[in-house]
Design an enzyme around this catalytic site. Sequence first.
Site, mmCIF file in Angstrom:
data_model
loop_
_atom_site.group_PDB
_atom_site.id
_atom_site.type_symbol
_atom_site.label_atom_id
_atom_site.label_comp_id
_atom_site.label_asym_id
_atom_site.label_seq_id
_atom_site.Cartn_x
_atom_site.Cartn_y
_atom_site.Cartn_z
ATOM 1 N N HIS A 193 0.823 -1.215 0.000
ATOM 2 C CA HIS A 193 0.000 0.000 0.000
ATOM 3 C C HIS A 193 0.856 1.264 0.000
ATOM 4 C CE1 HIS A 193 -3.466 -2.594 0.980
ATOM 5 N NE2 HIS A 193 -2.653 -3.167 1.850
ATOM 6 N N GLU A 203 10.021 8.338 -16.813
ATOM 7 C CA GLU A 203 8.686 8.875 -17.068
ATOM 8 C C GLU A 203 8.218 8.564 -18.487
ATOM 9 O OE1 GLU A 203 8.938 12.652 -13.950
ATOM 10 O OE2 GLU A 203 9.232 12.989 -16.088
ATOM 11 N N LYS A 212 16.625 21.799 -11.057
ATOM 12 C CA LYS A 212 15.914 20.556 -11.322
ATOM 13 C C LYS A 212 16.766 19.515 -12.039
ATOM 14 C CE LYS A 212 12.236 19.580 -10.745
ATOM 15 N NZ LYS A 212 11.084 19.859 -11.621
ATOM 16 N N SER A 247 15.192 21.600 -16.153
ATOM 17 C CA SER A 247 14.002 22.418 -16.345
ATOM 18 C C SER A 247 14.367 23.669 -17.120
ATOM 19 C CB SER A 247 13.421 22.804 -14.978
ATOM 20 O OG SER A 247 12.487 23.869 -15.094
#
Length: 462
Positions: free
Chosen positions: A157, A291, A284, A278
């Site tokens: 979970h 992804e 970043k 970024s």
Amino acid sequence: MQKMWEGRFSENSSELLESFNASIDFDKALYKQDIFGSIAHANMLGTTGILTKEQSEAIANGLRSVLKEIEDGKFEFKTQDEDIHMSVEKRLSDIIGKELGGKLHTARSRNDQVALDFRLFVRQETINISKLVLNLIKTLKDIALTSKDILMPGFTHLQHAQPVSLSFHMLAYAFMFKRDYERLLSSYERNDLSPLGSCALAGTPHQIDRQIVANELGFKGVTQNAMDSVSDRDFALEILFNISLIFMHTSRLCEELILWSSSEFRYITISDKFSTGSSIMPQKKNPDVAELIRGKTGRVYGNLIGLLTVMKSLPLAYNKDMQEDKEGVFDSVETAKTSLVILEQMLKTTKFNKDFMLKACKTGHLSATDLADYLVKEHKIPFREAHFITGRCVKLAEDNGKDISELNLDELKSIDERIENRALEVLKLLNSKEARKSIGGTSNQSVDIQLDLIEEFIKANS
């Protein structure tokens, strides 16, 4: 320009139809399969006496000339030729003459021809993808070999559950990809049959020998029902399904890599080689590879559902709907190959931060189950009662801002007097991991067995 099939037509095709009907823009990718299949077919026609040896050799040589033109970039693909089959045959007729070129299509149809080309493509790409899956398994195994003593939380979970080793976690994925590899090989074996000679749907009156073609193209045998051979695409659906399952597993792995690379986890550091920045935030470092692979999962799922939907209501035998079978397969195959390569390379260069993993193990009471198991084994307490006692120990730890593994003996005894000094050893995180010696467990003893199984699998398939 005259079509090779338009003898019974009295009007020329609409330009709209020519564009809408043509598949040459994408099925030209099958030029090698088409030419090799045609050479094998011509050789068989010569061997069986349907053509003379001289005729079959002239056709085969002409086809090799077409192949060279394509590979040298000198071949012009034209929409008017409709598909790769017509395009190759038309150029062949230009080279060796229309009369002899027209003899190539004896005892076959575009229906069994395209089924052959597509099977050859799927067969080869099944092997190509399986090799990349095997490389990924090797990399996961290499990480597991060096991380048996790196503790990390195991989750259910997405909550801290029990302590495991990084090795154990990586092996979970290795076994998933092992099954993916085995599915690919099972599909290869099942679909390693030549459909050529099935013709349009009912076979041919010519005295052909289908096994000659199968042997030349490396198939183990021939399909057994002509109508089935030209009208189904389950072999294409299988590779789409197999790729979808691979992406289901890569997506889960990538989701964890994305989480683990975040500031909240800091379990891993992804190499700059496989990260991006970024356009506005200078600090970043984004896990774009993981992804993108996660995102491409939807793409390959869509290709599978697309072909399933195309095929779901088609009456036997061939229907033009089946022209929609290839683009999704081509796309999924290419997506799988590029994604598996970059995922494997990214994993090779990823740094695993064991200190942050260990720190995470000290929150969430990961060894709580060990205390319950201790009470059952040492004091013969029913598990439900032991579960309740341990829950109260967890509450005590929570109230004091501690992890259960940090409670002292007096604190534990305040919950139940039967708890003895041995419980302190049981609650240690490393001991918790090492206690799980059952088959498939996270102890080093069990992990070594798993590593051996993966190593044997790799050796058997390399």
